[in-house]
Scaffold this active site. Sequence first.
Site, PDB file in Angstrom:
ATOM      1  N   LYS A 193      15.045   0.057 -15.024  1.00 35.44           N
ATOM      2  CA  LYS A 193      14.710  -1.218 -14.447  1.00 35.44           C
ATOM      3  C   LYS A 193      13.605  -1.334 -14.187  1.00 35.44           C
ATOM      4  O   LYS A 193      12.661  -0.310 -13.918  1.00 35.44           O
ATOM      5  CB  LYS A 193      15.710  -0.863 -13.235  1.00 35.44           C
ATOM      6  CG  LYS A 193      15.437   0.018 -12.097  1.00 35.44           C
ATOM      7  CD  LYS A 193      16.626  -0.016 -11.333  1.00 35.44           C
ATOM      8  CE  LYS A 193      16.362   1.167  -9.999  1.00 35.44           C
ATOM      9  NZ  LYS A 193      17.553   1.417  -9.222  1.00 35.44           N
ATOM     10  N   ARG A 210      25.869   0.482   0.787  1.00 35.12           N
ATOM     11  CA  ARG A 210      25.078  -0.596   0.097  1.00 35.12           C
ATOM     12  C   ARG A 210      26.246  -1.316  -0.468  1.00 35.12           C
ATOM     13  O   ARG A 210      27.465  -1.936   0.154  1.00 35.12           O
ATOM     14  CB  ARG A 210      24.035   0.030  -0.569  1.00 35.12           C
ATOM     15  CG  ARG A 210      23.158  -0.973  -1.164  1.00 35.12           C
ATOM     16  CD  ARG A 210      22.131  -0.411  -2.093  1.00 35.12           C
ATOM     17  NE  ARG A 210      22.247   0.227  -3.112  1.00 35.12           N
ATOM     18  CZ  ARG A 210      21.325   1.012  -3.803  1.00 35.12           C
ATOM     19  NH1 ARG A 210      20.271   0.977  -3.582  1.00 35.12           N
ATOM     20  NH2 ARG A 210      21.705   1.821  -4.851  1.00 35.12           N
ATOM     21  N   TYR A 217     -14.883  -8.290   1.749  1.00 38.40           N
ATOM     22  CA  TYR A 217     -14.167  -9.079   2.881  1.00 38.40           C
ATOM     23  C   TYR A 217     -14.305  -8.112   4.174  1.00 38.40           C
ATOM     24  O   TYR A 217     -14.137  -7.157   4.170  1.00 38.40           O
ATOM     25  CB  TYR A 217     -12.756  -9.553   2.537  1.00 38.40           C
ATOM     26  CG  TYR A 217     -12.586 -10.481   1.415  1.00 38.40           C
ATOM     27  CD1 TYR A 217     -13.103 -11.631   1.646  1.00 38.40           C
ATOM     28  CD2 TYR A 217     -12.081 -10.007   0.302  1.00 38.40           C
ATOM     29  CE1 TYR A 217     -13.034 -12.540   0.658  1.00 38.40           C
ATOM     30  CE2 TYR A 217     -11.684 -11.044  -0.718  1.00 38.40           C
ATOM     31  CZ  TYR A 217     -11.977 -12.209  -0.720  1.00 38.40           C
ATOM     32  OH  TYR A 217     -11.895 -13.127  -1.762  1.00 38.40           O
ATOM     33  N   MET A 219      -7.761  -9.017  -4.144  1.00 38.29           N
ATOM     34  CA  MET A 219      -6.556  -9.053  -5.145  1.00 38.29           C
ATOM     35  C   MET A 219      -6.787  -8.520  -6.568  1.00 38.29           C
ATOM     36  O   MET A 219      -6.038  -8.195  -7.144  1.00 38.29           O
ATOM     37  CB  MET A 219      -6.434 -10.741  -5.052  1.00 38.29           C
ATOM     38  CG  MET A 219      -5.040 -11.024  -5.809  1.00 38.29           C
ATOM     39  SD  MET A 219      -4.713 -12.927  -6.027  1.00 38.29           S
ATOM     40  CE  MET A 219      -4.022 -13.162  -4.572  1.00 38.29           C
TER      41      MET A 219
HETATM   42  C1  PLP Z   1      17.778   2.983  -9.345  1.00 40.69           C
HETATM   43  C2  PLP Z   1      19.078   3.811  -9.197  1.00 40.69           C
HETATM   44  C3  PLP Z   1      19.225   4.988  -9.707  1.00 40.69           C
HETATM   45  C4  PLP Z   1      17.768   6.077 -10.191  1.00 40.69           C
HETATM   46  O1  PLP Z   1      17.348   6.447  -8.815  1.00 40.69           O
HETATM   47  P1  PLP Z   1      16.296   7.469  -8.964  1.00 40.69           P
HETATM   48  O2  PLP Z   1      16.027   8.022  -7.639  1.00 40.69           O
HETATM   49  O3  PLP Z   1      14.879   6.955  -9.449  1.00 40.69           O
HETATM   50  O4  PLP Z   1      16.656   8.421 -10.259  1.00 40.69           O
HETATM   51  C5  PLP Z   1      20.400   5.562  -9.784  1.00 40.69           C
HETATM   52  N1  PLP Z   1      21.315   4.750  -9.399  1.00 40.69           N
HETATM   53  C6  PLP Z   1      21.540   3.361  -9.040  1.00 40.69           C
HETATM   54  C7  PLP Z   1      22.622   2.785  -8.596  1.00 40.69           C
HETATM   55  C8  PLP Z   1      20.104   3.037  -8.865  1.00 40.69           C
HETATM   56  O5  PLP Z   1      20.133   1.623  -8.449  1.00 40.69           O
END
Ligand code: PLP
Length: 360
Positions: free
Chosen positions: A26, A120, A253, A301
């Site tokens: 992701k 969650r 800055y 930036m």
């Molecule tokens: C992002 C995510 C992971 C990966 O977690 P890491 O700690 O980076 O290995 C695993 N399961 C879910 C549901 C996630 O959202």
Amino acid sequence: MSALANNVKELNRLMHKGCSLLAIVKDEAYGHGAKEISTALQRMGVDAYGVATVDEGIELREYGITGFILVLGYTDPSRATDLSKYDITQTVFDEAYARELSESGCDIKVHIAVDSGMHRLGLSADDTEAVARLFTLEHLTVDGIFTHLCVSDSHLTEDYEYTVYQVEAFNRLLSELYARGLKTRAQHIVSSYGLLNYPEIKSSYARVGISLYGADSEEGAVKNTDASLLPVMSLRTKIIQLRTFPEGSYIGYGRTFVTKRESRIAVLPIGYADGIPRCLSGKASVLVNGKRAPMVGRICMDQLMIDVTDIEDAKVGSVVTIVGTDGDETITAEEICTQADTITNEFFSRLGRRLDIVVK
Ligand SMILES: *Cc1c(COP(=O)(O)O)cnc(C)c1O
């Protein structure tokens, strides 16, 4: 790429029989480049991927990823046709949402997210009835079921107990479902720290993100393993301007830095828009020709300044390492994240899309 291959091998070595890698790619593979990472992983034999959104899943298909793709987050039901068309499996985390997806009329594969204590996303692990009802929805095929651990990176006794409690709650739900004949192809629990610290937990997939990229979330993270993971990313830039200023010159800055001697100040074409945390201003260093050079003044930036007075051979065009090794010196992402008071997951995911990804 050799570090990535090493990490896949090491992570596979930790997994018990029946567990396989679900590579979490992701957010551009935690800033490493979803295309580069996922296509390399596919060549290495990885056949399951996790993304946060349906669009990330579609991109993987467009890169030629043919394996299993799971969206771990929310997809608006109006995108149901895309889930179906691209054979992307969707996480469902409550009954109303699952019904909406089913009512789209598109045939969709889903994994059920179960809340075993993180609070969650997910259906409560105690609510066997609600989970069971999801198996009856007309257009949904329940291909898997999973939960997420919230303290698997901690070695405190109470956190260890909490993890055991989460795993037991999930497994209790699974037994109740099995007793009703409700079985799925995949049941999964662990992500990076779950796998590293609890490799014995029964899980069809290890959903591994940060460990795949060879980083610890935090400096000194506790890992109950001998796995040797190597950092996949180096972050490099170069000096684009170099000038000498007399003692008493202000840099950047806010005039927060003033030279205490005649100083050679170099400008780098990278800033907070590229993901260099602005709070590192005046705290962090970079490597030039194998030596540390401090960042000076406020990070802008699109640029930041470093002091190379003590690095005589520094010149316009010199390679600058923000994360990685140069000669005998190394700056790790963990080190930067300690200075920035964050975790490597956040640092990587905030790296800007303006950075070029160079595969080696
Ligand atoms: C992002 C995510 C992971 C990966 O977690 P890491 O700690 O980076 O290995 C695993 N399961 C879910 C549901 C996630 O959202």
